[in-house]
Scaffold this motif. Structure first.
Motif, PDB file in Angstrom:
ATOM      1  N   PHE A 165       0.931  -1.181  -0.012  1.00 21.01           N
ATOM      2  CA  PHE A 165       0.032  -0.245   0.178  1.00 21.01           C
ATOM      3  C   PHE A 165       0.767   1.251  -0.001  1.00 21.01           C
ATOM      4  O   PHE A 165       1.782   1.174   0.929  1.00 21.01           O
ATOM      5  N   VAL A 166       0.691   2.315  -0.830  1.00 21.93           N
ATOM      6  CA  VAL A 166       1.463   3.459  -1.021  1.00 21.93           C
ATOM      7  C   VAL A 166       0.734   4.624  -0.685  1.00 21.93           C
ATOM      8  O   VAL A 166      -0.367   4.742  -1.086  1.00 21.93           O
ATOM      9  N   ALA A 167       1.134   5.303   0.483  1.00 21.05           N
ATOM     10  CA  ALA A 167       0.731   6.351   1.305  1.00 21.05           C
ATOM     11  C   ALA A 167       1.550   7.400   1.162  1.00 21.05           C
ATOM     12  O   ALA A 167       2.664   7.383   1.192  1.00 21.05           O
ATOM     13  N   VAL A 168       1.006   8.549   0.559  1.00 17.34           N
ATOM     14  CA  VAL A 168       1.878   9.972   0.532  1.00 17.34           C
ATOM     15  C   VAL A 168       1.624  10.953   1.291  1.00 17.34           C
ATOM     16  O   VAL A 168       0.315  11.325   1.459  1.00 17.34           O
ATOM     17  N   ASP A 169       2.459  11.612   2.211  1.00 20.63           N
ATOM     18  CA  ASP A 169       2.338  12.658   2.920  1.00 20.63           C
ATOM     19  C   ASP A 169       2.196  13.732   1.913  1.00 20.63           C
ATOM     20  O   ASP A 169       3.471  14.128   1.536  1.00 20.63           O
ATOM     21  N   ASN A 170       1.072  14.418   1.719  1.00 25.90           N
ATOM     22  CA  ASN A 170       0.996  15.607   0.806  1.00 25.90           C
ATOM     23  C   ASN A 170       1.031  16.999   1.376  1.00 25.90           C
ATOM     24  O   ASN A 170       0.468  17.919   0.716  1.00 25.90           O
ATOM     25  N   THR A 171       1.447  17.032   2.655  1.00 26.73           N
ATOM     26  CA  THR A 171       1.276  18.251   3.123  1.00 26.73           C
ATOM     27  C   THR A 171       2.154  19.454   2.701  1.00 26.73           C
ATOM     28  O   THR A 171       1.496  20.512   2.665  1.00 26.73           O
ATOM     29  N   PHE A 172       3.171  19.220   2.388  1.00 23.07           N
ATOM     30  CA  PHE A 172       4.113  20.282   1.788  1.00 23.07           C
ATOM     31  C   PHE A 172       3.722  20.784   0.335  1.00 23.07           C
ATOM     32  O   PHE A 172       3.772  21.765   0.165  1.00 23.07           O
ATOM     33  N   ASN A 177      -0.566  21.432  -6.155  1.00 27.84           N
ATOM     34  CA  ASN A 177       0.950  21.195  -6.742  1.00 27.84           C
ATOM     35  C   ASN A 177       0.900  19.515  -7.080  1.00 27.84           C
ATOM     36  O   ASN A 177       1.706  19.252  -8.068  1.00 27.84           O
ATOM     37  N   GLN A 178       0.100  18.859  -6.373  1.00 26.25           N
ATOM     38  CA  GLN A 178       0.447  17.403  -6.257  1.00 26.25           C
ATOM     39  C   GLN A 178      -0.879  16.495  -5.973  1.00 26.25           C
ATOM     40  O   GLN A 178      -1.185  16.935  -4.809  1.00 26.25           O
ATOM     41  N   ARG A 179      -1.306  15.650  -6.673  1.00 25.64           N
ATOM     42  CA  ARG A 179      -2.465  14.995  -6.242  1.00 25.64           C
ATOM     43  C   ARG A 179      -2.040  13.492  -6.261  1.00 25.64           C
ATOM     44  O   ARG A 179      -1.993  12.749  -7.511  1.00 25.64           O
ATOM     45  N   PRO A 180      -1.671  12.790  -5.343  1.00 23.94           N
ATOM     46  CA  PRO A 180      -0.820  11.307  -5.248  1.00 23.94           C
ATOM     47  C   PRO A 180      -2.024  10.416  -5.896  1.00 23.94           C
ATOM     48  O   PRO A 180      -1.406   9.454  -6.398  1.00 23.94           O
ATOM     49  N   GLU A 182      -4.107  10.729  -8.161  1.00 23.44           N
ATOM     50  CA  GLU A 182      -4.100  10.672  -9.602  1.00 23.44           C
ATOM     51  C   GLU A 182      -2.587  10.064 -10.334  1.00 23.44           C
ATOM     52  O   GLU A 182      -2.772   9.679 -11.348  1.00 23.44           O
ATOM     53  N   LEU A 183      -1.782   9.921  -9.422  1.00 26.17           N
ATOM     54  CA  LEU A 183      -0.609   9.292  -9.780  1.00 26.17           C
ATOM     55  C   LEU A 183      -0.472   7.804  -9.511  1.00 26.17           C
ATOM     56  O   LEU A 183       0.395   7.074  -9.922  1.00 26.17           O
ATOM     57  N   GLY A 184      -1.417   7.550  -8.808  1.00 23.84           N
ATOM     58  CA  GLY A 184      -1.655   6.107  -8.412  1.00 23.84           C
ATOM     59  C   GLY A 184      -1.617   5.309  -7.273  1.00 23.84           C
ATOM     60  O   GLY A 184      -1.498   4.341  -6.852  1.00 23.84           O
ATOM     61  N   ALA A 185      -1.126   6.443  -6.247  1.00 28.49           N
ATOM     62  CA  ALA A 185      -0.943   6.165  -4.921  1.00 28.49           C
ATOM     63  C   ALA A 185      -2.343   5.952  -4.294  1.00 28.49           C
ATOM     64  O   ALA A 185      -3.363   5.857  -4.776  1.00 28.49           O
ATOM     65  N   ASP A 186      -2.219   5.049  -3.167  1.00 32.22           N
ATOM     66  CA  ASP A 186      -3.470   4.440  -2.351  1.00 32.22           C
ATOM     67  C   ASP A 186      -4.004   5.496  -1.569  1.00 32.22           C
ATOM     68  O   ASP A 186      -5.284   5.401  -1.054  1.00 32.22           O
ATOM     69  N   ALA A 187      -3.205   6.337  -0.934  1.00 25.65           N
ATOM     70  CA  ALA A 187      -4.009   7.299  -0.118  1.00 25.65           C
ATOM     71  C   ALA A 187      -3.081   8.662  -0.011  1.00 25.65           C
ATOM     72  O   ALA A 187      -1.582   8.745  -0.463  1.00 25.65           O
ATOM     73  N   ALA A 188      -3.539   9.703   0.172  1.00 18.82           N
ATOM     74  CA  ALA A 188      -2.943  11.031   0.605  1.00 18.82           C
ATOM     75  C   ALA A 188      -3.026  11.228   1.842  1.00 18.82           C
ATOM     76  O   ALA A 188      -4.327  11.402   2.424  1.00 18.82           O
ATOM     77  N   VAL A 189      -2.191  11.860   2.675  1.00 20.87           N
ATOM     78  CA  VAL A 189      -2.264  12.219   4.115  1.00 20.87           C
ATOM     79  C   VAL A 189      -1.756  13.755   4.229  1.00 20.87           C
ATOM     80  O   VAL A 189      -1.152  14.024   3.571  1.00 20.87           O
ATOM     81  N   HIS A 190      -2.617  14.437   5.153  1.00 23.85           N
ATOM     82  CA  HIS A 190      -2.214  15.850   5.377  1.00 23.85           C
ATOM     83  C   HIS A 190      -2.142  16.263   6.864  1.00 23.85           C
ATOM     84  O   HIS A 190      -3.241  15.512   7.622  1.00 23.85           O
ATOM     85  N   SER A 191      -1.378  16.930   7.033  1.00 31.41           N
ATOM     86  CA  SER A 191      -1.543  17.917   8.552  1.00 31.41           C
ATOM     87  C   SER A 191      -2.363  19.094   8.150  1.00 31.41           C
ATOM     88  O   SER A 191      -1.586  20.060   7.427  1.00 31.41           O
ATOM     89  N   VAL A 192      -3.679  19.287   8.075  1.00 30.30           N
ATOM     90  CA  VAL A 192      -4.208  20.549   7.647  1.00 30.30           C
ATOM     91  C   VAL A 192      -4.121  21.550   8.563  1.00 30.30           C
ATOM     92  O   VAL A 192      -4.425  22.702   8.022  1.00 30.30           O
ATOM     93  N   THR A 193      -3.234  21.180   9.588  1.00 31.37           N
ATOM     94  CA  THR A 193      -2.805  22.656  10.397  1.00 31.37           C
ATOM     95  C   THR A 193      -2.032  23.500   9.319  1.00 31.37           C
ATOM     96  O   THR A 193      -1.881  24.833   9.475  1.00 31.37           O
ATOM     97  N   LYS A 194      -1.432  22.998   8.405  1.00 28.57           N
ATOM     98  CA  LYS A 194      -0.454  23.626   7.724  1.00 28.57           C
ATOM     99  C   LYS A 194      -1.179  24.442   6.561  1.00 28.57           C
ATOM    100  O   LYS A 194      -2.067  25.179   6.605  1.00 28.57           O
ATOM    101  N   TYR A 195      -0.498  24.049   5.303  1.00 25.20           N
ATOM    102  CA  TYR A 195      -1.415  25.132   4.012  1.00 25.20           C
ATOM    103  C   TYR A 195      -2.843  24.769   3.829  1.00 25.20           C
ATOM    104  O   TYR A 195      -3.323  25.600   3.502  1.00 25.20           O
ATOM    105  N   LEU A 196      -3.389  23.620   4.180  1.00 24.33           N
ATOM    106  CA  LEU A 196      -4.797  23.651   4.087  1.00 24.33           C
ATOM    107  C   LEU A 196      -5.682  24.758   4.885  1.00 24.33           C
ATOM    108  O   LEU A 196      -6.427  25.174   4.402  1.00 24.33           O
ATOM    109  N   GLY A 197      -5.388  24.583   6.062  1.00 27.96           N
ATOM    110  CA  GLY A 197      -6.026  25.657   6.799  1.00 27.96           C
ATOM    111  C   GLY A 197      -5.380  26.884   6.669  1.00 27.96           C
ATOM    112  O   GLY A 197      -6.358  27.868   6.631  1.00 27.96           O
TER     113      GLY A 197
END
Length: 356
Positions: A165-172, A177-180, A182-197
């Protein structure tokens, strides 16, 4: 629709009662049941579900292209996904350069429950492939990495992942800029504390997965462990999402100007910037002095807010990895470039470096 349109409208359904454009903040712990065991949609108790949280989860899923689940912090999200995917005896491949909290969780907590791990430079795809074993259940990717800002080829990792299983921390990077997925990863993880908030006023996390069955497992952990965000925190993150594309462009413009200055500055070496986002790192013998002398760059942990931050990872965010294979240099400085006027940020760094 283009991403800029989707990010503004994601998860926004007019309130069914009063038709308010922005979803209501359902600041409640429980919901009235018309009859025993009957309740509206999923809403019986707020740990299990809350309409304000559901609106945010819908938005996060729409932006990453999957099914979203929200948590009370980025580490709660990381813990939930790993425990939803892995069992005792499973092997995890971690990046050699990663957030200290992720390393601490795996090394100090999850290994006590039978999970093993290996660390590898994931920019070296041959080394990554060699690290994958028959028991590898999860490959955890950070890109760009924290704090060295290495960029990992997500598609290349997936080609070499076998059945893991491939999980990508997409926080930065953020989905701007990147949607894991769509690249074939199984999961994207975020600290929404950062850029999303984006405004340094809330703490939260998110997991977005492509597989509905994995999504249900993640939601089961969310409900069972209970590390859920409050309604107001969800509202703040959802509000932040609607300007994400504009903020990320401004962060990148600030970082570009800062990088151009640092690459010509005396005593500065190994300036790193992935070419997007607001994250910059560099090395200097007087790292601590520089961090303590800046005025616009506030000395603080975290990142991704509209204001600029500076830190020395070895003594701050990555102190927990000191002495391990994930240790970072003591002379490394990490910048989170905000959306201030770029020339003011450059002037602040010039003044801080002039004393060094």
């Amino acid at each position: 629709m283009k991403f800029a349109t989707r990010v503004v409208h994601a998860g926004l359904e007019p309130d069914p009662t009063y038709r308010s454009v922005i979803p209501a903040i359902h600041q409640t712990s429980t919901f009235a049941q018309p009859r025993v065991g009957e309740f509206v949609e999923d809403y019986d108790y707020a740990r299990s579900a809350n309409p304000t949280r559901a609106a945010l989860e819908t938005a996060l899923g729409e932006l990453e292209g999957g099914l979203g689940t929200s948590f009370s912090s980025g580490m709660a999200a990381t813990h939930a996904l790993i425990t939803a995917v892995c069992s005792a005896g499973d092997h995890v491949v971690l990046p050699a350069d990663l957030y200290g909290g992720t390393f601490r969780l795996v090394d100090k907590v999850l290994t006590r429950f039978g999970i093993t791990y290996a660390m590898v430079d994931q920019t070296d795809l041959d080394a990554l492939a060699a690290a994958v074993t028959d028991t590898t259940r999860l490959i955890w990717v950070e890109t760009p990495t924290n704090p060295l800002l290495n960029v990992v080829d997500v598609a290349g990792v997936i080609e070499r992942s076998g059945s893991a299983f491939v999980a990508v921390d997409n926080t930065f990077a953020t989905p701007v800029n990147q949607r894991p997925l769509e690249l074939g990863a199984d999961a994207a993880v975020h600290s929404v504390t950062k850029y999303l908030g984006g405004h340094s006023d809330t703490v939260g996390g998110a997991v977005v997965v492509r597989d509905p069955e994995v999504h249900e497992r993640v939601r089961f952990v969310q409900n069972s462990v209970g590390a859920v965000p409050g309604p107001f925190d969800c509202f703040l993150v959802h509000r932040g999402l609607r300007t994400l594309h504009l903020r990320m462009a401004a962060h990148a413009a600030s970082a570009e100007a800062v990088v151009a200055f640092l690459r010509e500055a005396d005593g500065v070496s190994e300036v790193r910037w992935p070419g997007f986002s607001g994250m910059v790192s560099f090395r200097h013998p007087d790292a601590i002095g520089i961090a303590e002398r800046t005025k616009l760059f506030t000395l603080a942990e975290s990142l991704g807010g509209v204001e600029s931050l500076v830190e020395v990872p070895q003594a701050m965010t990555h102190a927990s990895v000191e002495g391990s294979d994930a240790a970072v240099p003591a002379d490394l400085v990490r910048l989170s470039c905000g959306i201030e006027a770029p020339e003011d940020l450059v002037a602040d760094l010039r003044d801080a470096l002039a004393v060094a």
